[in-house]
Design a protein around this motif. Structure first.
Motif, PDB file in Angstrom:
ATOM      1  N   ARG A  61     -28.557  59.030 -27.856  1.00 29.45           N
ATOM      2  CA  ARG A  61     -27.176  58.621 -27.587  1.00 29.45           C
ATOM      3  C   ARG A  61     -26.320  59.851 -27.292  1.00 29.45           C
ATOM      4  N   GLY A  62     -26.568  60.928 -28.025  1.00 32.60           N
ATOM      5  CA  GLY A  62     -25.837  62.167 -27.796  1.00 32.60           C
ATOM      6  C   GLY A  62     -26.082  62.750 -26.409  1.00 32.60           C
ATOM      7  N   LEU A  63     -27.269  62.504 -25.875  1.00 37.97           N
ATOM      8  CA  LEU A  63     -27.581  62.937 -24.511  1.00 37.97           C
ATOM      9  C   LEU A  63     -27.066  61.953 -23.464  1.00 37.97           C
ATOM     10  N   ARG A  64     -26.438  60.894 -23.924  1.00 35.79           N
ATOM     11  CA  ARG A  64     -25.873  59.837 -23.070  1.00 35.79           C
ATOM     12  C   ARG A  64     -26.951  59.044 -22.337  1.00 35.79           C
ATOM     13  N   LEU A  66     -28.625  56.503 -24.078  1.00 41.57           N
ATOM     14  CA  LEU A  66     -28.528  55.184 -24.710  1.00 41.57           C
ATOM     15  C   LEU A  66     -27.108  54.923 -25.160  1.00 41.57           C
ATOM     16  N   LYS A  67     -26.786  53.632 -25.271  1.00 37.44           N
ATOM     17  CA  LYS A  67     -25.553  53.191 -25.922  1.00 37.44           C
ATOM     18  C   LYS A  67     -25.945  52.250 -27.049  1.00 37.44           C
ATOM     19  N   VAL A  68     -25.176  52.263 -28.106  1.00 42.20           N
ATOM     20  CA  VAL A  68     -25.427  51.427 -29.276  1.00 42.20           C
ATOM     21  C   VAL A  68     -24.352  50.360 -29.333  1.00 42.20           C
ATOM     22  N   SER A  69     -24.763  49.144 -29.713  1.00 40.50           N
ATOM     23  CA  SER A  69     -23.796  48.062 -29.866  1.00 40.50           C
ATOM     24  C   SER A  69     -24.178  47.202 -31.066  1.00 40.50           C
ATOM     25  N   LEU A  70     -23.278  46.344 -31.418  1.00 39.14           N
ATOM     26  CA  LEU A  70     -23.492  45.422 -32.530  1.00 39.14           C
ATOM     27  C   LEU A  70     -23.749  44.050 -31.943  1.00 39.14           C
ATOM     28  N   GLY A  71     -25.011  43.697 -31.782  1.00 41.38           N
ATOM     29  CA  GLY A  71     -25.351  42.422 -31.159  1.00 41.38           C
ATOM     30  C   GLY A  71     -25.161  42.485 -29.665  1.00 41.38           C
ATOM     31  N   VAL A  72     -25.557  41.424 -29.005  1.00 48.20           N
ATOM     32  CA  VAL A  72     -25.510  41.411 -27.542  1.00 48.20           C
ATOM     33  C   VAL A  72     -24.159  40.987 -26.992  1.00 48.20           C
ATOM     34  N   THR A  73     -23.294  40.433 -27.822  1.00 49.30           N
ATOM     35  CA  THR A  73     -22.012  39.974 -27.326  1.00 49.30           C
ATOM     36  C   THR A  73     -20.906  41.001 -27.541  1.00 49.30           C
ATOM     37  N   GLN A  74     -21.220  42.090 -28.208  1.00 48.61           N
ATOM     38  CA  GLN A  74     -20.225  43.109 -28.527  1.00 48.61           C
ATOM     39  C   GLN A  74     -19.853  43.906 -27.283  1.00 48.61           C
ATOM     40  N   SER A  75     -18.577  44.183 -27.130  1.00 49.80           N
ATOM     41  CA  SER A  75     -18.134  45.009 -26.011  1.00 49.80           C
ATOM     42  C   SER A  75     -18.480  46.474 -26.299  1.00 49.80           C
ATOM     43  N   ASP A  76     -18.240  47.329 -25.320  1.00 51.78           N
ATOM     44  CA  ASP A  76     -18.555  48.748 -25.481  1.00 51.78           C
ATOM     45  C   ASP A  76     -17.795  49.331 -26.671  1.00 51.78           C
ATOM     46  N   LEU A  77     -18.507  50.159 -27.423  1.00 47.53           N
ATOM     47  CA  LEU A  77     -17.932  50.788 -28.605  1.00 47.53           C
ATOM     48  C   LEU A  77     -17.686  52.259 -28.331  1.00 47.53           C
ATOM     49  N   ASP A  78     -16.674  52.815 -28.995  1.00 46.67           N
ATOM     50  CA  ASP A  78     -16.433  54.246 -28.828  1.00 46.67           C
ATOM     51  C   ASP A  78     -17.488  55.049 -29.581  1.00 46.67           C
ATOM     52  N   GLU A  79     -17.488  56.344 -29.359  1.00 48.28           N
ATOM     53  CA  GLU A  79     -18.511  57.226 -29.921  1.00 48.28           C
ATOM     54  C   GLU A  79     -18.571  57.163 -31.444  1.00 48.28           C
ATOM     55  N   SER A  80     -17.430  57.187 -32.094  1.00 48.27           N
ATOM     56  CA  SER A  80     -17.429  57.201 -33.563  1.00 48.27           C
ATOM     57  C   SER A  80     -17.942  55.880 -34.127  1.00 48.27           C
ATOM     58  N   ARG A  81     -17.624  54.777 -33.501  1.00 48.78           N
ATOM     59  CA  ARG A  81     -18.122  53.472 -33.964  1.00 48.78           C
ATOM     60  C   ARG A  81     -19.635  53.388 -33.780  1.00 48.78           C
ATOM     61  N   GLN A  82     -20.151  53.907 -32.667  1.00 50.10           N
ATOM     62  CA  GLN A  82     -21.594  53.919 -32.450  1.00 50.10           C
ATOM     63  C   GLN A  82     -22.284  54.767 -33.517  1.00 50.10           C
ATOM     64  N   ALA A  83     -21.711  55.922 -33.833  1.00 51.18           N
ATOM     65  CA  ALA A  83     -22.288  56.802 -34.855  1.00 51.18           C
ATOM     66  C   ALA A  83     -22.300  56.115 -36.221  1.00 51.18           C
ATOM     67  N   ARG A  84     -21.238  55.407 -36.554  1.00 52.99           N
ATOM     68  CA  ARG A  84     -21.188  54.688 -37.843  1.00 52.99           C
ATOM     69  C   ARG A  84     -22.219  53.568 -37.896  1.00 52.99           C
ATOM     70  N   LEU A  85     -22.410  52.858 -36.779  1.00 55.89           N
ATOM     71  CA  LEU A  85     -23.423  51.803 -36.735  1.00 55.89           C
ATOM     72  C   LEU A  85     -24.822  52.364 -36.970  1.00 55.89           C
ATOM     73  N   ILE A  86     -25.116  53.482 -36.338  1.00 62.02           N
ATOM     74  CA  ILE A  86     -26.425  54.111 -36.523  1.00 62.02           C
ATOM     75  C   ILE A  86     -26.595  54.553 -37.970  1.00 62.02           C
TER      76      ILE A  86
END
Length: 126
Positions: A61-64, A66-86
């Motif tokens: 993800r840091g290399l850009r 991959l993107k991380v999301s919460l489920g398939v219906t979730q809209s794009d998340l900012d960097e800090s939210r993706q890091a917290r999810l991981i």
């Protein structure tokens, strides 16, 4: 020829990252749940813990790639939210109600298809 455990571990990590990208590429345009990715890697004789998978996904993800999301219906998340999810995925000791998913970015697709091969630390899997 000498046995170098560090080089062997480095090669394993590079293959692991390549397989992560490969599996996410094969599921595109759909998202891939991390728990499913964990089982796919295990089937390829690359068993990892949730914490290890989370670390490698965070690296990609840091290399850009991959993107991380919460489920398939979730809209794009900012960097800090993706890091917290991981981080939350790594700290969980069982499957949660939330499904953390990954999807390839355009850079990830280009890497897998061989257009951008200048990334060190990842082996392309075909």
């Amino acid at each position: 020829m000498t046995f170098d455990p560090k080089a062997q571990e480095r090669a394993r990590i590079e293959r692991l990252r390549g397989w992560i990208i490969y599996f996410v590429y094969k599921t595109r345009p759909n998202h891939l749940e991390l728990d499913t990715l964990l089982r796919l890697l295990d089937a390829r004789n690359l068993p990892v813990t949730r914490r290890r998978l989370a670390g490698e996904v965070d690296y990609l993800r840091g290399l850009r790639l991959l993107k991380v999301s919460l489920g398939v219906t979730q809209s794009d998340l900012d960097e800090s939210r993706q890091a917290r999810l991981i981080q939350r995925y790594a700290d969980a000791d069982r499957e949660d109600a939330e499904s953390v998913c990954v999807v390839l970015t355009a850079a990830g697709i280009n890497f897998h298809e061989g257009f951008d091969q200048d990334l060190a630390g990842i082996v392309r899997v075909e």
